[in-house]
Write a protein that holds these residues in place. Structure first.
Motif, mmCIF file in Angstrom:
data_model
loop_
_atom_site.group_PDB
_atom_site.id
_atom_site.type_symbol
_atom_site.label_atom_id
_atom_site.label_comp_id
_atom_site.label_asym_id
_atom_site.label_seq_id
_atom_site.Cartn_x
_atom_site.Cartn_y
_atom_site.Cartn_z
ATOM 1 N N SER A 2 7.062 -9.198 -5.921
ATOM 2 C CA SER A 2 5.993 -9.710 -4.806
ATOM 3 C C SER A 2 6.909 -8.667 -3.490
ATOM 4 O O SER A 2 5.544 -8.343 -2.567
ATOM 5 C CB SER A 2 6.050 -11.038 -5.273
ATOM 6 N N ASN A 3 7.790 -8.739 -4.071
ATOM 7 C CA ASN A 3 8.427 -7.891 -2.157
ATOM 8 C C ASN A 3 7.871 -6.654 -1.533
ATOM 9 O O ASN A 3 7.838 -6.402 -1.303
ATOM 10 C CB ASN A 3 10.008 -8.058 -2.053
ATOM 11 N N VAL A 4 7.721 -6.068 -3.151
ATOM 12 C CA VAL A 4 7.404 -4.064 -2.536
ATOM 13 C C VAL A 4 5.735 -4.718 -2.996
ATOM 14 O O VAL A 4 5.440 -3.987 -1.467
ATOM 15 C CB VAL A 4 7.033 -3.749 -4.390
ATOM 16 N N ILE A 5 5.069 -5.649 -3.008
ATOM 17 C CA ILE A 5 3.664 -5.874 -2.579
ATOM 18 C C ILE A 5 3.628 -6.353 -1.571
ATOM 19 O O ILE A 5 2.400 -5.752 -0.809
ATOM 20 C CB ILE A 5 2.636 -6.677 -3.627
ATOM 21 N N ALA A 6 4.268 -7.416 -0.385
ATOM 22 C CA ALA A 6 4.344 -7.534 0.262
ATOM 23 C C ALA A 6 4.794 -6.486 1.475
ATOM 24 O O ALA A 6 4.199 -6.222 2.353
ATOM 25 C CB ALA A 6 5.510 -8.456 0.380
ATOM 26 N N GLN A 7 6.340 -5.084 1.032
ATOM 27 C CA GLN A 7 6.037 -4.116 1.894
ATOM 28 C C GLN A 7 4.667 -3.863 2.265
ATOM 29 O O GLN A 7 4.763 -3.014 2.751
ATOM 30 C CB GLN A 7 6.869 -3.502 1.185
ATOM 31 N N TYR A 8 4.019 -3.418 1.361
ATOM 32 C CA TYR A 8 3.211 -2.563 1.299
ATOM 33 C C TYR A 8 2.115 -3.156 1.595
ATOM 34 O O TYR A 8 1.024 -2.046 2.551
ATOM 35 C CB TYR A 8 2.364 -2.479 -0.183
ATOM 36 N N TYR A 9 2.072 -4.215 1.932
ATOM 37 C CA TYR A 9 1.100 -4.840 2.645
ATOM 38 C C TYR A 9 1.250 -5.249 4.199
ATOM 39 O O TYR A 9 0.090 -4.623 5.139
ATOM 40 C CB TYR A 9 1.131 -6.190 2.765
ATOM 41 N N VAL A 10 2.472 -5.330 4.733
ATOM 42 C CA VAL A 10 2.996 -4.887 5.983
ATOM 43 C C VAL A 10 2.163 -3.514 6.634
ATOM 44 O O VAL A 10 1.706 -3.586 7.202
ATOM 45 C CB VAL A 10 4.425 -5.659 6.107
ATOM 46 N N LEU A 11 3.186 -2.582 5.945
ATOM 47 C CA LEU A 11 2.842 -0.419 5.999
ATOM 48 C C LEU A 11 1.215 -0.931 6.487
ATOM 49 O O LEU A 11 1.214 -0.601 7.321
ATOM 50 C CB LEU A 11 2.672 -0.077 5.089
ATOM 51 N N ILE A 12 0.018 -1.063 5.352
ATOM 52 C CA ILE A 12 -1.565 -0.593 5.577
ATOM 53 C C ILE A 12 -1.719 -1.815 6.496
ATOM 54 O O ILE A 12 -2.987 -1.502 7.057
ATOM 55 C CB ILE A 12 -2.358 -0.821 4.509
ATOM 56 N N ARG A 13 -1.432 -3.371 6.869
ATOM 57 C CA ARG A 13 -1.700 -4.122 7.963
ATOM 58 C C ARG A 13 -1.854 -3.674 9.322
ATOM 59 O O ARG A 13 -2.118 -3.862 10.254
ATOM 60 C CB ARG A 13 -1.135 -5.365 7.328
#
Length: 499
Positions: free
Chosen positions: A335-346
């Protein structure tokens, strides 16, 4: 569709358990669990309804501090609902199971690529591409990086027929405790550059002077925990490069960008601290600090595969496919890796730049507001030269209260603003620190300044004896809590620098 309801019979209402107590209740606080102690030290014999367990634990947690008002922490306390939803939906995925969750692994690969380019890793040689891995935080990333430096140093020493039993690491005495963990766990000597009055970061000249043939690397901090300053990586690189050429050594630099790695590239892009420097071989960064993710995500990046010893990478196939692993822990949620990717592309570069510029603006405003009160001296940098935080101390010394008294009074208003002493050799300096995070608005800043001013005015009115009683009563209460915990539950002491 018609829904039918049944009327609870008197027999059910009067039903008893083995102890003779009623099993039926209309609400949490009418149940028998509300009147009994919550299980603390042994597994209860009976089940508890989920709504009861939830409410009782939630009530206990209400006594915690409010994360939003915790200005001591660098850790993110706000994420968008969409990010929280993604995290909740993927909590059960074990990230290490590459075969079962290949998309989650692909998202890590994308994050590593984005971060490596953000840190200006060389991209011109397909045989020497940067490598990286997600970690639980910067502590794990640092330990992995130090381990890699130690192994490379040992390999060179063995090839030269020299002893490998006395490795050392050069760093400022103001490093975060995770560096001391790394050196202690990996049996490496700490060679500290001690701070002096007015200089609260690594002195490049003194650091390079400490380097010898047993030095596995030099740590440079991009964002001091104490004052938010950036250490001068470029000067360390230039001086160390000369020393390496003169001696034939190959001492590298590791950048601890736990806090500054997601700040400097956006608000101070001309600052050269990263892989653009020849001797910077590895960098760690915390995704859960200014990477804008909730706790539990960090990153370790190496400039090239040659700086990550092959013997540290484990290959396993018992999860369904051949896969490489370089971590301290095995299982963790994706979940945390997915959240990081979300933040980067968001956010993208534009979004990160806007957020970090706002944080800098607010931290500059806070520093100026505190300075304007006439009570405080600012110790941190401004105008994007350091982290978006404000480190300050009382300007007047001949008073009957100190920074710890101010912090204690602010706690009564709900604010958690830490008071602490500076690193070894400068421990006579007391200071406070406000970390400006994404959810710290200008409005909240104004309220904080008002509360700090009110606190100072109150302390000025209190006589020395009254303040002493307040201190001792607080100390007595803390002692009582400590005795209670020691008697009824285990307490682990917090280790401090041993220097």
């Amino acid at each position: 569709m018609v829904f039918l309801s049944s009327a609870v019979s008197d027999a059910r209402i009067n039903e008893k358990d083995e102890s003779g107590k009623s099993l039926f209740s209309t609400c949490v606080y009418g149940s028998r669990w509300s009147a009994q102690p919550i299980p603390k030290y042994s597994l209860p014999e009976d089940e508890m309804p989920p709504n009861v367990a939830y409410k009782l634990i939630k009530d206990d947690l209400a006594l915690d501090g409010n994360p939003v008002l915790n200005l001591a922490s660098f850790v993110t306390t706000y994420m968008e609902e969409e990010a929280e939803k993604l995290m909740a939906e993927n909590l059960s995925k074990n990230f290490i199971d590459y075969e079962e969750y290949p998309v989650s692994v692909e998202l890590q690969n994308r994050c590593v690529n984005i971060i490596a380019r953000l840190f200006n890793a060389p991209m011109d040689d397909p045989k020497s591409e940067a490598m990286g891995v997600s970690t639980v935080g910067s502590s794990e990333a640092i330990i992995l990086s130090v381990l890699a430096m130690k192994k490379l140093w040992q390999k060179r020493r063995k090839e030269e027929g020299k002893p490998i039993d006395k490795p050392n690491l050069v760093m400022a005495a103001s490093v975060q405790v995770c560096w001391e963990k790394a050196t202690r766990y990996l049996e490496i000597e700490e060679k500290f550059v001690y701070l002096t009055e007015g200089v609260y970061i690594l002195d490049p000249v003194k650091a390079v002077e400490l380097v010898d043939e047993n030095t596995i690397g030099v740590c440079v901090i991009l964002g001091s925990t104490y004052t938010g300053h950036y250490e001068d990586a470029k000067t360390v690189n230039d001086l160390l490069k000369v020393k390496n050429e003169e001696t034939g050594w190959d001492v590298p630099i590791h950048i601890d960008a736990a806090s500054g790695g997601f700040v400097a590239p956006f608000v101070n892009p001309d600052l050269v601290w990263d892989f653009r420097l020849d001797l910077v071989r590895s960098i760690n960064v915390s995704g859960h600090k200014y990477g804008l993710c909730y706790p539990g995500i960090g990153w370790a990046i190496w400039k090239s595969p040659k700086y990550l010893p092959e013997e540290l990478v484990f290959n396993v196939n018992y999860l369904g496919s051949d896969q490489a692993s370089f971590t301290l822990n095995f299982s963790k949620s994706a979940s945390n890796v997915i959240a990081q990717y979300y933040v980067l592309i968001r956010n993208g570069r534009k979004g990160f730049t806007s957020i970090m510029n706002n944080l800098m603006t607010i931290s500059n405003y806070l520093a100026q507001s505190l300075e304007d009160t006439g009570f405080f001296e600012i110790l941190s940098d401004r105008n994007s030269a350091g982290l978006p935080l404000v480190a300050f101390r009382l300007k007047i010394t001949d008073i009957h209260y100190d920074e710890f008294d101010v912090a204690q009074r602010l706690r009564e208003r709900g604010w958690i603003v830490p008071a602490y002493t500076m690193a070894p050799n400068t421990q006579h300096i007391k200071l406070m620190r406000v970390v400006v995070r994404e959810d710290f608005s200008r409005e909240r800043c104004d309220i904080l300044v008002t509360d700090i001013t009110s606190t100072i005015n109150l302390l000025n009115k209190l006589d020395k004896e009254t303040l002493y009683k307040k201190r001792t009563s607080t100390a007595s209460w803390n002692l009582l809590k400590g005795v209670t915990r020691a008697t009824f539950g285990s307490v682990k002491n917090t280790s401090h620098k041993t220097n």
